[in-house]
Design a protein around this motif. Structure first.
Motif, PDB file in Angstrom:
ATOM      1  N   LYS A 159      -0.670   8.296  -8.857  1.00  0.00           N
ATOM      2  CA  LYS A 159      -1.382   7.094  -8.430  1.00  0.00           C
ATOM      3  C   LYS A 159      -0.446   5.895  -8.266  1.00  0.00           C
ATOM      4  O   LYS A 159      -0.375   5.301  -7.198  1.00  0.00           O
ATOM      5  CB  LYS A 159      -2.500   6.763  -9.416  1.00  0.00           C
ATOM      6  N   VAL A 160       0.253   5.536  -9.327  1.00  0.00           N
ATOM      7  CA  VAL A 160       1.062   4.318  -9.305  1.00  0.00           C
ATOM      8  C   VAL A 160       2.242   4.448  -8.349  1.00  0.00           C
ATOM      9  O   VAL A 160       2.444   3.599  -7.471  1.00  0.00           O
ATOM     10  CB  VAL A 160       1.540   3.950 -10.732  1.00  0.00           C
ATOM     11  N   PHE A 161       3.028   5.515  -8.489  1.00  0.00           N
ATOM     12  CA  PHE A 161       4.217   5.666  -7.670  1.00  0.00           C
ATOM     13  C   PHE A 161       3.851   5.911  -6.205  1.00  0.00           C
ATOM     14  O   PHE A 161       4.459   5.331  -5.297  1.00  0.00           O
ATOM     15  CB  PHE A 161       5.099   6.796  -8.207  1.00  0.00           C
ATOM     16  N   LYS A 162       2.854   6.759  -5.966  1.00  0.00           N
ATOM     17  CA  LYS A 162       2.446   7.016  -4.583  1.00  0.00           C
ATOM     18  C   LYS A 162       1.898   5.752  -3.927  1.00  0.00           C
ATOM     19  O   LYS A 162       2.141   5.501  -2.750  1.00  0.00           O
ATOM     20  CB  LYS A 162       1.435   8.151  -4.523  1.00  0.00           C
ATOM     21  N   SER A 163       1.178   4.941  -4.693  1.00  0.00           N
ATOM     22  CA  SER A 163       0.673   3.671  -4.168  1.00  0.00           C
ATOM     23  C   SER A 163       1.836   2.741  -3.833  1.00  0.00           C
ATOM     24  O   SER A 163       1.828   2.062  -2.790  1.00  0.00           O
ATOM     25  CB  SER A 163      -0.251   3.016  -5.183  1.00  0.00           C
ATOM     26  N   TYR A 164       2.842   2.720  -4.678  1.00  0.00           N
ATOM     27  CA  TYR A 164       4.030   1.903  -4.429  1.00  0.00           C
ATOM     28  C   TYR A 164       4.729   2.350  -3.136  1.00  0.00           C
ATOM     29  O   TYR A 164       5.083   1.516  -2.290  1.00  0.00           O
ATOM     30  CB  TYR A 164       4.997   2.023  -5.618  1.00  0.00           C
ATOM     31  N   LEU A 165       4.902   3.647  -2.968  1.00  0.00           N
ATOM     32  CA  LEU A 165       5.541   4.182  -1.766  1.00  0.00           C
ATOM     33  C   LEU A 165       4.713   3.884  -0.513  1.00  0.00           C
ATOM     34  O   LEU A 165       5.263   3.544   0.530  1.00  0.00           O
ATOM     35  CB  LEU A 165       5.788   5.682  -1.895  1.00  0.00           C
ATOM     36  N   LYS A 166       3.410   4.006  -0.653  1.00  0.00           N
ATOM     37  CA  LYS A 166       2.514   3.714   0.478  1.00  0.00           C
ATOM     38  C   LYS A 166       2.638   2.241   0.884  1.00  0.00           C
ATOM     39  O   LYS A 166       2.686   1.925   2.077  1.00  0.00           O
ATOM     40  CB  LYS A 166       1.079   4.038   0.085  1.00  0.00           C
ATOM     41  N   ASP A 167       2.715   1.343  -0.102  1.00  0.00           N
ATOM     42  CA  ASP A 167       2.850  -0.091   0.187  1.00  0.00           C
ATOM     43  C   ASP A 167       4.182  -0.406   0.849  1.00  0.00           C
ATOM     44  O   ASP A 167       4.285  -1.341   1.637  1.00  0.00           O
ATOM     45  CB  ASP A 167       2.692  -0.918  -1.090  1.00  0.00           C
ATOM     46  N   LEU A 168       5.212   0.370   0.540  1.00  0.00           N
ATOM     47  CA  LEU A 168       6.518   0.160   1.170  1.00  0.00           C
ATOM     48  C   LEU A 168       6.476   0.478   2.661  1.00  0.00           C
ATOM     49  O   LEU A 168       7.197  -0.122   3.455  1.00  0.00           O
ATOM     50  CB  LEU A 168       7.593   1.022   0.505  1.00  0.00           C
ATOM     51  N   ASN A 169       5.666   1.442   3.014  1.00  0.00           N
ATOM     52  CA  ASN A 169       5.585   1.878   4.408  1.00  0.00           C
ATOM     53  C   ASN A 169       4.725   0.988   5.283  1.00  0.00           C
ATOM     54  O   ASN A 169       4.644   1.193   6.475  1.00  0.00           O
ATOM     55  CB  ASN A 169       5.080   3.326   4.485  1.00  0.00           C
ATOM     56  N   LYS A 170       4.053   0.017   4.680  1.00  0.00           N
ATOM     57  CA  LYS A 170       3.188  -0.882   5.466  1.00  0.00           C
ATOM     58  C   LYS A 170       4.002  -1.883   6.242  1.00  0.00           C
ATOM     59  O   LYS A 170       5.037  -2.300   5.960  1.00  0.00           O
ATOM     60  CB  LYS A 170       2.212  -1.619   4.572  1.00  0.00           C
TER      61      LYS A 170
END
Length: 142
Positions: free
Chosen positions: A131-142
């Motif tokens: 949850k936390v790390f995947k959310s962080y990675l997803k936010d980087l790709n925005k």
């Protein structure tokens, strides 16, 4: 108090531990720096290492050590070591531990990182990765 770092490293070599591990254990995760230790912490650490050396027992990490290290590594990848206007001035492991403790306290077990059992840590690592790390990675790709 005068500290004999040569003595420390000589004793440490017999235990098979790394300096950072010994200091983190002695300071309960507060620091990994010998110089940042209080005299009492340093003295206690030396005493415990000498007892361990004389007993012939090899050092073994606390259960859940690998899970804690994995969470610290992920937190470092997410730049949790950088200051976020928190009361801790050091931008290293102390900041990561401070933020991980806060995150852990907000989870269902309501304990700091170092107080969790191995089974609880397995759950927390899964949540942290998925949850936390995947959310962080997803936010980087925005």
């Amino acid at each position: 108090m005068s500290r004999d770092y040569k003595q420390f490293y000589a004793i440490l070599k017999t235990t098979g531990m790394e300096k950072e591990e010994a200091v983190m254990i002695a300071t309960e995760g507060r620091t990994e720096s010998l110089r940042a230790m209080t005299d009492v912490e340093y003295s206690d650490m030396i005493s415990k290492l000498q007892v361990q050396k004389s007993s012939g027992k090899s050092w073994a990490p606390k259960p859940g050590d690998m899970q804690r290290k994995k969470m610290i590594s992920i937190a470092r990848q997410m730049n949790w070591h950088l200051s976020t206007n928190r009361p801790i001035q050091d931008k290293g492991i102390q900041m990561i531990m401070y933020r991980l403790d806060g995150w852990c306290l907000a989870q269902k077990f309501k304990k700091s990182l170092m107080q969790h059992t191995e089974q609880e840590l397995n759950v927390l690592v899964s949540i942290f990765e998925e949850k936390v790390f995947k959310s962080y990675l997803k936010d980087l790709n925005k």
